[in-house]
Scaffold this active site. Structure first.
Site: not given
Ligand code: DCT
Ligand code: MG
Length: 518
Positions: A345, A347, A442
């Site tokens: 996604d 963010d 997000d």
């Molecule tokens: N985060 C966290 N705890 C969670 C969910 C998310 O600390 N339970 C933080 C860490 C990364 C950030 O929020 C965004 O989450 P993701 O989009 O799920 O992770 P990402 O590292 O951006 O991985 P991806 O590249 O798959 O989106």
């Molecule tokens: Mg992400």
């Protein structure tokens, strides 16, 4: 770039204090972060030592006044390796770090070159790195370690983990096992393999034998047995068994649908489903709004978002947000901030220095309304803020924060440059090719004074975030989450304008976002 101020904090050695007073208090830029030097005064003399320390600092080297855990290179003059070791022993150095013992000629070569030179044979006072941590009877109280292994912290927030992973053959295997334990709700074993994955990802070398794992944290017997198999046979039977397991395959498939968690996956598996097409066509199943969108845009969402697509979404978000809040700061967080080329996604963290609380509260509604009008909003789940100014940080390591946020699926039209991908030649009878891709986005909005905390929390990685909180709790008696840092001893909240300030409150060296891929 980091700057340090040279200090002296040894009250007992008056003479040395006096000498250290000559060290210029000016701040110098540190250019070579991988090295931390300590220069031994014994047989060199205080004046020459002070001169060399100052010179090295001017050249961009980090030089410590006293021997500490962070030292990587000890420089001595007119001393043999065993002289230096005897001195260290006599001073009852109890350290958990390892360092190289070098002759002053190495430092002089570095000064001439204006950068660190190779610590080749002639400069080394001892062939191997030295550790004073685990006394080895064959070497007095000292243990000789393999050259590449450095002291590695049990906390991911004290390790620098870039995207260059030298141990992927192990970490891929561990991640499969961790996922399987997650599916089986065995949190303990899941964490065992996640922590081991994280440690191996930070290593600057590839592990080729089990000897290379000596001294590494979180490499217990279960982890070792998988590694041994991979080293000996090139693969692990346990991992192969998981990959062939029907339950694992089904859970992996079901949870790849947006909106499907472990509970739903388990339900569908128990009901006998094994494919998505059967679930899709079963009219008796009650799907949530999120799962319906998940199935509708499945093919787009299951393929990852590229950096170029994330940049395009960034423009879209900025354009929409700035329509309503022109001074808003908009930052890509998550994996893309850590330098990843692909993610599941995109963010974003949004904050505004000038906005009233009411403007802030209404922002996401306005932005999503605009996209709806433009036909870009494919799915929207808006979660209202439950943020309170004086709430203590959460004790849960994985707790979600209280800021207003929305989980979206946006329609991203292909850029002009890619038109050839979808443009249909005039007069052609072919059906029109889809000219957009569904992208998970997000958005999070936080009050301006919490921006640093929210940014740190949303930048990840998950393992990095978990360990930051664990470190705060266990090492500092503090509580950290995405909103605040609370010092339990002093009973105060510690404010921060930047991520650097948060690391400093925690007594941690600053770790750049691209070094947080733990
Ligand atoms: N985060 C966290 N705890 C969670 C969910 C998310 O600390 N339970 C933080 C860490 C990364 C950030 O929020 C965004 O989450 P993701 O989009 O799920 O992770 P990402 O590292 O951006 O991985 P991806 O590249 O798959 O989106
Ligand atoms: Mg992400």
């Amino acid at each position: 770039m980091h700057r340090i101020r040279t200090t002296n904090s040894d009250p007992e050695k008056k003479r040395q204090k006096k000498m250290n007073a000559f060290i210029s208090p000016t701040t110098y830029e540190i250019k070579f972060h991988e090295l931390v030097l300590f220069i031994l005064e014994k047989k060199m003399g205080a004046t020459r030592r002070t001169f060399l320390m100052d010179l090295a600092r001017k050249k961009g080297f980090r030089v410590e006044n006293e021997l500490s855990n962070s030292v990587t290179h000890i420089v001595a003059e007119n001393n043999s390796g065993s002289d230096v070791l005897a001195w260290l022993k006599a001073h009852k150095m109890e350290m958990t770090t390892q360092f190289e013992l070098l002759d002053v000629s190495w430092l002089i070569e570095c000064m001439k070159a204006g950068k660190p030179v190779d610590t080749k044979g002639k400069y080394l006072l001892m062939k191997n790195r030295v550790s004073l941590a685990n006394p080895d009877p064959t070497a007095g109280t000292l243990k000789i370690l393999p050259p590449a292994v450095k002291a590695i912290s049990q906390y991911a927030c004290q390790r620098r983990t870039t995207l260059s992973n030298h141990n992927q053959r192990f970490t891929d295997a561990f991640e499969i096992l961790a996922k399987n334990y997650e599916f089986r709700e065995n949190d303990g074993r899941c964490l065992t393999f996640l922590r081991a994955t994280s440690v191996l990802k930070c290593l600057p070398f590839a592990i080729v034998s089990m000897k290379d794992t000596e001294g590494l944290p979180w490499i217990g017997d279960d982890v070792k047995s998988v590694m041994e198999e991979i080293i000996e046979d090139g693969e692990s039977l346990e991992v192969q068994a998981v990959l062939n397991d029907e339950r694992y395959q089904s859970f992996k498939l079901f949870t790849s649908v947006f909106g499907v968690g472990l509970k739903t996956a388990d339900k569908w598996y128990r009901m006998g489903f094994r494919t998505l097409s059967k679930i899709r066509s079963d009219k008796s199943l009650k799907l949530t709004k999120m799962q319906k969108a998940g199935f509708q845009y499945y093919e787009d969402l299951v393929g990852c978002v590229s950096k170029a697509e994330a940049d395009a979404v960034n423009l879209l978000v900025k354009e929409a947000v700035w329509t309503f809040l022109p001074d808003a700061l908009i930052t890509i967080t998550g994996g893309f901030r850590r330098g990843k080329e692909f993610g599941h996604d995109v963010d974003f963290l949004i904050t505004s220095p000038g906005a009233e609380k009411e403007q802030e509260d209404k922002l996401l509604q306005k932005v999503t309304n605009l996209w709806e009008k433009q036909g870009l909003l494919l799915y929207c789940d808006l979660i209202e803020s439950t943020f309170e100014d004086l709430k203590l940080p959460s004790r849960k390591v994985d707790a979600l924060d209280h800021f207003q946020k929305c989980f979206l699926i946006l329609k991203l039209y292909h850029q002009r440059g890619d038109r050839s991908k979808w443009e249909v030649p005039a007069g052609s009878n072919e059906p029109e090719v889809k000219n957009w891709k569904a992208i998970r986005v997000d958005l999070v909005v936080c009050p301006y004074d919490r921006h640093a905390y929210a940014l740190l929390g949303w930048s990840g990685s998950r393992q990095f975030e978990r360990d930051l909180r664990r470190y705060a709790t266990h090492e500092k008696k503090m509580m950290l989450d995405n909103h605040a840092l609370y010092d339990k001893t002093k009973r105060i909240f510690l404010g921060a304008k930047t991520e650097e300030e948060i690391f400093a409150h925690l007594g941690l060296e600053y770790i750049e976002p691209w070094e947080r891929n733990a």
